[in-house]
Design a protein around this motif. Structure first.
Motif, mmCIF file in Angstrom:
data_model
loop_
_atom_site.group_PDB
_atom_site.id
_atom_site.type_symbol
_atom_site.label_atom_id
_atom_site.label_comp_id
_atom_site.label_asym_id
_atom_site.label_seq_id
_atom_site.Cartn_x
_atom_site.Cartn_y
_atom_site.Cartn_z
ATOM 1 N N VAL A 5 1.882 2.544 1.797
ATOM 2 C CA VAL A 5 0.960 2.001 2.469
ATOM 3 C C VAL A 5 -0.168 3.024 2.808
ATOM 4 N N SER A 6 -1.735 3.211 2.737
ATOM 5 C CA SER A 6 -2.395 4.562 3.081
ATOM 6 C C SER A 6 -2.762 4.147 4.328
ATOM 7 N N TYR A 7 -2.531 5.628 5.190
ATOM 8 C CA TYR A 7 -2.211 5.646 6.361
ATOM 9 C C TYR A 7 -3.649 4.717 7.097
ATOM 10 N N GLY A 8 -4.694 4.489 6.931
ATOM 11 C CA GLY A 8 -5.441 3.095 7.746
ATOM 12 C C GLY A 8 -5.086 2.375 8.414
ATOM 13 N N THR A 9 -4.798 1.546 6.416
ATOM 14 C CA THR A 9 -4.624 0.729 6.840
ATOM 15 C C THR A 9 -2.507 0.559 7.289
ATOM 16 N N ALA A 10 -1.801 1.434 7.652
ATOM 17 C CA ALA A 10 -0.436 1.383 8.475
ATOM 18 C C ALA A 10 -1.068 1.425 9.858
ATOM 19 N N ALA A 12 -3.970 0.159 11.230
ATOM 20 C CA ALA A 12 -4.844 -1.210 11.879
ATOM 21 C C ALA A 12 -3.267 -1.621 11.446
ATOM 22 N N MET A 13 -1.857 -1.764 10.576
ATOM 23 C CA MET A 13 -1.085 -2.787 10.959
ATOM 24 C C MET A 13 -0.315 -2.456 11.976
ATOM 25 N N GLY A 14 -0.399 -1.575 12.674
ATOM 26 C CA GLY A 14 0.816 -1.263 13.579
ATOM 27 C C GLY A 14 1.943 -0.357 12.808
ATOM 28 N N LEU A 15 2.224 0.225 12.295
ATOM 29 C CA LEU A 15 2.750 0.715 11.286
ATOM 30 C C LEU A 15 3.090 2.221 11.668
ATOM 31 N N VAL A 16 1.979 2.714 12.453
ATOM 32 C CA VAL A 16 1.820 3.568 12.594
ATOM 33 C C VAL A 16 0.881 4.029 13.875
ATOM 34 N N ARG A 17 0.998 5.018 14.510
ATOM 35 C CA ARG A 17 0.212 4.699 15.863
ATOM 36 C C ARG A 17 -0.516 5.969 15.514
ATOM 37 N N ALA A 18 -1.785 5.898 15.888
ATOM 38 C CA ALA A 18 -3.092 6.889 15.560
ATOM 39 C C ALA A 18 -4.259 6.090 15.908
ATOM 40 N N LYS A 19 -5.603 6.858 15.974
ATOM 41 C CA LYS A 19 -6.184 6.210 16.522
ATOM 42 C C LYS A 19 -7.159 6.622 14.742
ATOM 43 N N LEU A 20 -7.753 5.440 14.877
ATOM 44 C CA LEU A 20 -8.673 5.264 13.900
ATOM 45 C C LEU A 20 -10.315 5.223 14.220
ATOM 46 N N LEU A 21 -11.324 5.697 13.050
ATOM 47 C CA LEU A 21 -12.275 6.581 12.925
ATOM 48 C C LEU A 21 -12.596 5.274 12.698
ATOM 49 N N ALA A 22 -12.185 4.894 11.402
ATOM 50 C CA ALA A 22 -13.248 3.476 11.100
ATOM 51 C C ALA A 22 -12.084 2.446 10.358
ATOM 52 N N ARG A 23 -12.173 1.912 11.254
ATOM 53 C CA ARG A 23 -11.246 0.633 10.510
ATOM 54 C C ARG A 23 -11.129 -0.491 8.586
ATOM 55 N N PRO A 24 -9.822 -0.098 8.209
ATOM 56 C CA PRO A 24 -10.421 -0.466 6.602
ATOM 57 C C PRO A 24 -10.786 -2.690 7.001
ATOM 58 N N THR A 25 -11.665 -2.578 6.239
ATOM 59 C CA THR A 25 -11.779 -4.446 5.896
ATOM 60 C C THR A 25 -10.497 -4.678 4.283
ATOM 61 N N THR A 26 -10.222 -3.698 4.340
ATOM 62 C CA THR A 26 -9.562 -4.115 3.128
ATOM 63 C C THR A 26 -7.588 -3.854 3.089
ATOM 64 N N ALA A 27 -6.984 -3.780 3.091
ATOM 65 C CA ALA A 27 -5.653 -3.704 2.906
ATOM 66 C C ALA A 27 -5.086 -2.792 1.344
ATOM 67 N N TYR A 28 -5.403 -1.086 1.634
ATOM 68 C CA TYR A 28 -4.909 -0.410 0.786
ATOM 69 C C TYR A 28 -3.707 -0.086 0.389
ATOM 70 N N LEU A 29 -2.304 -0.654 -0.178
ATOM 71 C CA LEU A 29 -1.734 -1.060 -0.628
ATOM 72 C C LEU A 29 -1.629 0.501 -1.961
ATOM 73 N N MET A 30 0.232 0.991 -2.194
ATOM 74 C CA MET A 30 0.170 1.385 -3.295
ATOM 75 C C MET A 30 1.533 1.048 -4.159
ATOM 76 N N THR A 31 1.982 1.196 -5.331
ATOM 77 C CA THR A 31 3.499 0.887 -5.862
ATOM 78 C C THR A 31 4.256 2.213 -5.342
ATOM 79 N N TYR A 32 5.545 1.725 -5.429
ATOM 80 C CA TYR A 32 6.305 3.191 -4.865
ATOM 81 C C TYR A 32 7.264 3.209 -5.719
ATOM 82 N N TYR A 33 7.572 4.162 -6.603
ATOM 83 C CA TYR A 33 7.635 4.600 -7.175
ATOM 84 C C TYR A 33 9.143 5.871 -7.003
#
Length: 308
Positions: A5-10, A12-33
């Motif tokens: 999960v991109s850091y900004g998306t994480a 926005a989802m509440g998976l990571v606690r940090a400040k957002l400088l600009a909220r992503p309007t799309t959830a950016y995900l990437m396959t894990y390998y």
């Protein structure tokens, strides 16, 4: 199963606690390998010979989480779209289908950026809320593509895949990624951009970002001035206000003249699928972004100076 999960998306989802400088309007995900991509693009931290961290794509960090956890937290982000980035590895297609099915309950439109797959796979994607396909051409000239991409898929393969996407999803649904600053000329950039639109696709522009651990780590990113000129030329082509013949180039292929239509701030906002704003994907906070997340952030008077 895990997914990145991109850091900004994480955030926005509440998976990571940090400040957002600009909220992503799309959830950016990437396959894990647990390994690197089968391809060896010289600019990419995911490439098979890259020494960069596996949790990087461009300058963005992509921490891994359990897929079930990401699906559960997804509604918190208020996202309008999901963008699934992929790397090439054995079992990729099965993983993509697992991710698509997991998010099906939300009925959210999904973009999938992927290397060429068979047409029947595209047709199955379409049944699972996928409506746009990202095509990582990345390099704007064929000779440079062969030198930089080092891919299992040739220049011709990418254009053939492009045509398949258009046939399955329709015009305007094949999103060709093009990176500015890999050694191409302005003429090569605009010639390829024009071809994409002539053939029924759209373009998503990126600025080259040097990443430590990649073969191009010491290569300089494009100047903001050059990037602005390409953005503006792209906008004129995209909106039908200009063709390749309307631009002037010097003997080295540099863009030296273009129509001076009224400058529209939309030209400098992130281009691509609907609701894609990918904040700070190519640039560090505090610096003028190559692609603005919103038109309200565009400082149009400064841009006019950069253009003219």
């Amino acid at each position: 199963m895990k997914v990145r999960v991109s850091y900004g998306t994480a955030i926005a989802m509440g998976l990571v606690r940090a400040k957002l400088l600009a909220r992503p309007t799309t959830a950016y995900l990437m396959t894990y390998y647990e390994g690197k991509c089968l391809n060896d693009c010289k600019f990419c931290p995911q490439a098979r010979s890259s020494r960069a961290s596996a949790d990087k794509l461009s300058r963005v960090t992509w921490p891994a989480f359990d897929l079930s956890q990401v699906v559960e937290k997804f509604p918190q982000g208020g996202f309008r779209r999901i963008c699934l980035q992929t790397i090439d590895y054995p079992g990729l297609i099965d993983d993509v289908f697992t991710i698509l099915r997991a998010f099906r309950r939300y009925n959210t439109p999904i973009s999938v950026s992927i290397t060429p797959v068979e047409r029947c796979v595209l047709e199955e994607f379409k049944k699972l809320n996928v409506d746009y396909i990202g095509i990582g051409l990345d390099v704007a000239s064929e000779w440079l593509y062969n030198e930089i991409k080092v891919s299992r898929h040739s220049w011709e393969d990418m254009w053939s895949f492009f045509d398949d996407v258009i046939e399955v999803f329709g015009k305007g649904r094949a999103v060709v990624h093009i990176i500015v600053g890999l050694g191409e000329t302005d003429y090569e950039l605009l010639r390829t951009i024009a071809e994409v639109y002539e053939r029924g696709g759209i373009v998503s522009l990126f600025a080259f970002t040097p990443i430590k651990g990649t073969p191009l780590e010491n290569y300089k990113p494009p100047s903001v001035k050059r990037y602005r000129r390409i953005q503006w030329a792209h906008y004129l082509i995209k909106t039908g206000k200009a063709t390749l013949r309307d631009f002037e180039f010097d003997e080295d292929g540099n863009l030296v003249g273009f129509p001076r239509d009224g400058v529209n701030p939309i030209a400098f906002v992130t281009q691509g699928c609907p609701w894609c704003n990918r904040p700070y994907y190519n640039e560090r906070p505090g610096k003028e972004p190559y692609n603005f997340p919103t038109s309200e952030m565009v400082e149009i008077e400064n841009i006019k100076k950069e253009l003219f």
